[in-house]
Design an enzyme around this catalytic site. Structure first.
Site, PDB file in Angstrom:
ATOM      1  CG  ASP A 249      -2.181  -0.749   1.050  1.00  0.00           C
ATOM      2  OD1 ASP A 249      -2.416  -1.223  -0.064  1.00  0.00           O
ATOM      3  OD2 ASP A 249      -2.946  -0.873   2.023  1.00  0.00           O
ATOM      4  CE  LYS A 271      -7.895   0.358  -3.038  1.00  0.00           C
ATOM      5  NZ  LYS A 271      -7.104  -0.588  -2.231  1.00  0.00           N
ATOM      6  CG  MET A 384      -7.565   7.626   5.626  1.00  0.00           C
ATOM      7  SD  MET A 384      -8.267   6.199   4.774  1.00  0.00           S
ATOM      8  CE  MET A 384      -9.277   5.456   6.080  1.00  0.00           C
TER       9      MET A 384
END
Length: 462
Positions: A249, A271, A384
């Protein structure tokens, strides 16, 4: 790296040592153990070197060094206390393209002697590039304490069976797996116990029973933690280092990826907001396809794979296709970053519960249960949430949270780039806007944040 580590094959090779004192004697001993033919040139031959003449088959020349003495030597060591001689040896060696070491003078050397752990045929070299030789020796001592001499016998046993294994198992990745099983199982334990005959019998049985048609593909779903490489678990490190493919990741640090085998294939599947290198469903099928091709796949995910890591979706695909997998938990960002920021997630005077939520924007809006998140006596951790920070603070105030409620934003927690910004629901968005913040970040809300100034420790320990 300042020096490229290599191992010279000096068996039967002509090597020159200039100088014949105690330091020269130590270098002669190392070269002799490597099988070199050694010539010594020195005006004064020390007692130790003189006593080695017969036992080490030395050629002694009691004279000053001259450029014409260099002949066809494979390697040269200058171990004198005479600066002019050392300079002359180094200059002559450089002109003739011969590797040279001037003891305790890296500036004149084209190679340096490392601290050596000798478990022949296993040899481990530790070097500080000449900057801290005492530290290198201390590290060697630590390594020696965990690498017993039996590893040399184990390597000798492997050498004995190397050709037989190669003939029996034609495919290189399958051979590697075979040897990994040997080196991590009962056969190795037998060698350590001194039962090498029994270990040989077990290797023969393993070769006889080997089924080359077996699909050895497997997926390791590994939590890589919040960032610092030394926060990996032992199991995570072991599985990462035996993987054939690493799928990682965006939040996995370079230091962690570098712990994988050098020959392992690395596939980036990170991502970012509105920028997915691979859609999640493609990642799910990629893992399955790699395993079905017989690969051992390390799927590295930042934090813990089951906390906002979509690990459940990935193993659902693996289970549906009958693929074997393991899940290795990691330290989730909430726990790791809070600990390194000196913010306890629970505290009897501040919070009796902790809530984890994700602050992803959807249609430019953060849709959360604000009524629940605004309750007192709890800690709220938002993953996030950097982009939606202002909206998060405004929504909590609108649903009853006091505007002076402490809040912290932690950038790249547990790493050398960690930054902790504290404020209140009313003030933090403006404070963050003034700084160049780099993802990943995590937000912690609650009165526990007020303990940061008192309990902060990580910056002081660096």
């Amino acid at each position: 790296m300042d020096y490229f580590p290599v191992f010279f094959n000096l068996k039967g090779q002509e090597c020159l040592v200039v100088g014949a004192g105690d330091i020269a004697a130590r270098k002669i001993e190392l070269l002799f153990r490597a099988g070199a033919k050694i010539t010594v040139i020195a005006r004064d031959i020390g007692a130790t070197v003189a006593s080695m003449q017969t036992s080490h088959s030395l050629t002694l020349q009691q004279t000053s060094f001259a450029p014409g003495d260099l002949r066809q030597f494979r390697l040269i060591v200058s171990a004198t206390d005479d600066t002019e001689t050392n300079l002359l040896v180094a200059k002559t060696a450089e002109e003739q393209g011969v590797p040279v070491n001037v003891v305790d003078n890296p500036g004149l050397s084209s190679f340096i002697f490392p601290a050596i752990v000798d478990r022949s045929p296993i040899v481990i070299a530790v070097s500080s590039g000449g900057s801290a030789p005492v530290l290198a020796r201390l590290l060697r001592a630590k390594i020696e304490s965990v690498i017993p001499p039996a590893y040399g016998r184990l390597a000798g046993l492997a050498e004995k069976f190397r050709d037989k294994v190669k003939q029996r198992i034609k495919i290189a990745p399958q051979r590697r797996i075979f040897w990994e099983n040997v080196f991590q199982g009962t056969i190795t334990e037998q060698v350590f116990f001194g039962n090498e005959q029994n270990a040989e019998k077990l290797i023969k049985l393993a070769l006889d029973d080997y089924d080359g048609s077996a699909n050895t593909g497997e997926v390791y779903l590994i939590g890589a933690g919040p960032g610092a490489a030394d926060l990996l678990t032992f199991r995570a490190l072991r599985l990462l280092q035996q993987a054939d493919v690493v799928v990682y990741d965006r939040l996995v640090s370079t230091e962690i990826i570098d712990l994988a085998r050098r020959d392992a294939e690395k596939i980036y599947a990170g991502k970012q907001r509105q920028n997915h290198t691979l859609p999640q469903i493609s990642i799910n099928h990629l893992l399955a396809d790699l395993a079905k091709a017989g690969k051992r796949v390390a799927r590295l995910k930042g934090g813990d794979p089951f906390i906002f890591g979509r690990g459940g979706e990935e193993i659902e695909t693996l289970m549906a296709q009958g693929i074997h997998f393991q899940v290795v938990p990691g330290i989730t960002a909430a726990s790791g970053c809070a600990s390194y920021a000196g913010i306890p997630l629970t505290h009897r005077d501040h919070a009796q519960s902790c809530v984890f939520v994700t602050g992803h924007l959807k249609n430019d809006c953060v849709n959360l249960n604000w009524t629940q998140l605004a309750l007192p006596n709890q800690t709220v951790v938002i993953y996030m949430g950097l982009i939606g920070l202002e909206q998060i603070c405004q929504s909590l105030i609108a649903h009853g949270s006091p505007s002076e409620l402490p809040i912290a934003l932690i950038q790249q927690g547990t790493t050398d780039n960690q930054k902790v910004i504290t404020g209140t629901l009313a003030t933090l968005p403006a404070l963050v806007a003034k700084q160049a913040i780099k993802a990943p970040t995590i937000i912690i809300i609650g009165t526990v944040v007020s303990l940061h100034d008192k309990l902060s420790w990580f910056g002081e320990c660096r």
